[in-house]
Motif scaffolding. Structure first.
Motif, PDB file in Angstrom:
ATOM      1  N   VAL A  51      50.085  45.794  31.255  1.00  0.00           N
ATOM      2  CA  VAL A  51      50.243  45.506  30.411  1.00  0.00           C
ATOM      3  C   VAL A  51      48.465  44.738  30.327  1.00  0.00           C
ATOM      4  O   VAL A  51      47.727  44.209  29.311  1.00  0.00           O
ATOM      5  N   VAL A  52      47.225  44.338  31.566  1.00  0.00           N
ATOM      6  CA  VAL A  52      46.326  44.262  31.087  1.00  0.00           C
ATOM      7  C   VAL A  52      45.363  45.425  32.088  1.00  0.00           C
ATOM      8  O   VAL A  52      45.967  46.017  33.503  1.00  0.00           O
ATOM      9  N   ARG A  53      44.939  45.838  31.030  1.00  0.00           N
ATOM     10  CA  ARG A  53      43.732  47.032  32.092  1.00  0.00           C
ATOM     11  C   ARG A  53      42.593  46.830  32.166  1.00  0.00           C
ATOM     12  O   ARG A  53      42.291  46.443  30.734  1.00  0.00           O
ATOM     13  N   LEU A  54      41.575  47.100  33.192  1.00  0.00           N
ATOM     14  CA  LEU A  54      39.747  47.143  32.874  1.00  0.00           C
ATOM     15  C   LEU A  54      39.636  48.293  33.338  1.00  0.00           C
ATOM     16  O   LEU A  54      40.141  48.822  34.853  1.00  0.00           O
ATOM     17  N   ALA A  55      38.786  49.283  32.567  1.00  0.00           N
ATOM     18  CA  ALA A  55      38.271  50.590  33.538  1.00  0.00           C
ATOM     19  C   ALA A  55      36.812  50.463  33.499  1.00  0.00           C
ATOM     20  O   ALA A  55      36.363  50.501  32.536  1.00  0.00           O
ATOM     21  N   ASP A  56      36.154  50.746  34.465  1.00  0.00           N
ATOM     22  CA  ASP A  56      35.109  50.697  34.766  1.00  0.00           C
ATOM     23  C   ASP A  56      34.003  49.796  34.855  1.00  0.00           C
ATOM     24  O   ASP A  56      33.107  49.370  33.553  1.00  0.00           O
ATOM     25  N   GLN A  57      34.967  48.443  34.635  1.00  0.00           N
ATOM     26  CA  GLN A  57      34.096  46.945  34.545  1.00  0.00           C
ATOM     27  C   GLN A  57      33.476  46.634  35.624  1.00  0.00           C
ATOM     28  O   GLN A  57      33.945  46.991  36.505  1.00  0.00           O
ATOM     29  N   GLU A  58      32.894  45.064  35.659  1.00  0.00           N
ATOM     30  CA  GLU A  58      33.073  44.865  36.622  1.00  0.00           C
ATOM     31  C   GLU A  58      32.437  43.104  36.102  1.00  0.00           C
ATOM     32  O   GLU A  58      32.696  42.579  34.950  1.00  0.00           O
TER      33      GLU A  58
END
Length: 339
Positions: A51-58
């Protein structure tokens, strides 16, 4: 300053999800609510994996959402999934005041690509990669399969771990650090409730777990535990409702655990033990250190009697064997061989 992604209170979405896959954000950004009223309700309805996805984030905060992801039948599903793949160290993650519930995920898939309420996962094996400065606090997670709150990395290989289970895709030990899991209520979990695997210096405190291994037909599960960790401190947690004696214990010092401390926890009314210390049986000799389990850590195990809760000490400072841990809300400082 990166623009925050905010949803007005009372907003409900179905089948859609928030996703970011940019290279880098250099200032804190936020996914959350604004206005008054009930929390926004992003609902995956089983139509999305995350539902909530962060990829290679900061530099992200995710807060004040009511998240669900229930489909017609069980499948790989998650509420919040944060990943890094071959992207080095990502820093500053805050997961706060989320209500994650009704995620009918894959009941039997463990470790990587598992289903969970909140999942931090490191993939790839070419560039050492890890999460840094993570706080998961004051959330509720209920009726979720398989994990409640889960941390995992393929960068696990070291002599202390006899049983790495990622084969040729394992990288050299690169633990997640520092990490705080605090003040969460985790109930009715299909498998394991809170698992800070492959971490160094994790602080896990003031969490309430009630009901784990509720729907796991194939594997053992425990309440709060870590696999392949250094210097973890578990304190002021309450764990109950563990099903089955295939583990089923509230607290577990597992394979590859070095310098683990459990103190001032209350483990009760679990079908397994109140706590356990597991060491791999295969050579080389076991390297798990059974650490310190305070006499005030566990009250009772599989019995249904009520024992007095441990007294709260005057100080929450970690023992000298572990580094000093912050109890601030803003700054954080094994199982037997698997089958």
């Amino acid at each position: 300053m990166a623009s925050p992604s905010l949803r007005r209170n009372h907003c409900t979405t179905s089948g859609s999800h928030a996703c970011c896959d940019q290279n880098r954000i250099t200032h804190e950004a936020r996914i959350g609510a604004y206005g008054s009223g009930a929390k926004p309700q992003p609902a995956g309805a089983g139509q999305v994996t995350d539902v909530v996805r962060l990829a290679d984030q900061e530099y992200w905060e995710i807060a004040d959402l009511d998240i669900s992801n229930k489909g017609d039948t069980a499948a790989t599903r998650r509420g919040v999934h944060i990943t890094r793949t071959g992207s080095g160290t990502g820093t500053y993650y805050r997961i706060r005041r989320l209500d994650v519930h009704d995620v009918n995920g894959n009941q039997t898939k463990k470790d990587d690509d598992a289903s969970a309420g909140t999942f931090f996962e490191v993939l790839g094996h070419a560039t050492p990669t890890r999460f840094d400065d993570v706080v998961v606090e004051n959330n509720t997670v209920r009726t979720v399969d398989h994990y409640g709150i889960h941390f995992w990395t393929r960068w696990m290989q070291r002599p202390e771990l006899n049983n790495p289970n990622c084969g040729s895709t394992c990288g050299t030990w690169t633990p997640q650090t520092p990490l705080v899991i605090r003040g969460n209520t985790v109930t009715d979990i299909g498998g394991d409730a809170i698992v800070p695997h492959h971490t160094d210096g994790a602080l896990v405190e003031h969490n309430r777990v009630d009901g784990f291994r509720e729907r796991e037909p194939a594997h053992c599960a425990a309440g709060i535990w870590g696999w392949n960790t250094n210097r973890a401190l578990y304190q002021f947690n309450e764990v109950s409702g563990g099903k089955s004696e295939c583990d089923g214990q509230g607290l577990d010092i597992d394979e590859g655990n070095i310098g683990t401390v459990y103190q001032y926890n209350y483990s009760h009314d679990n079908e397994g033990a109140s706590s356990s210390c597991a060491m791999a049986a295969a050579p080389p000799p076991p390297t798990t250190s059974c650490g310190t389990t305070s006499a005030r850590t566990t009250a009772d195990s599989s019995s249904t009697s009520s024992a007095p809760r441990p007294a709260t000490p005057r100080s929450t400072t970690a023992p000298s064997a572990s580094p000093a841990r912050s109890t601030s809300s803003t700054t954080p400082t094994g199982r037997l061989p698997r089958t």
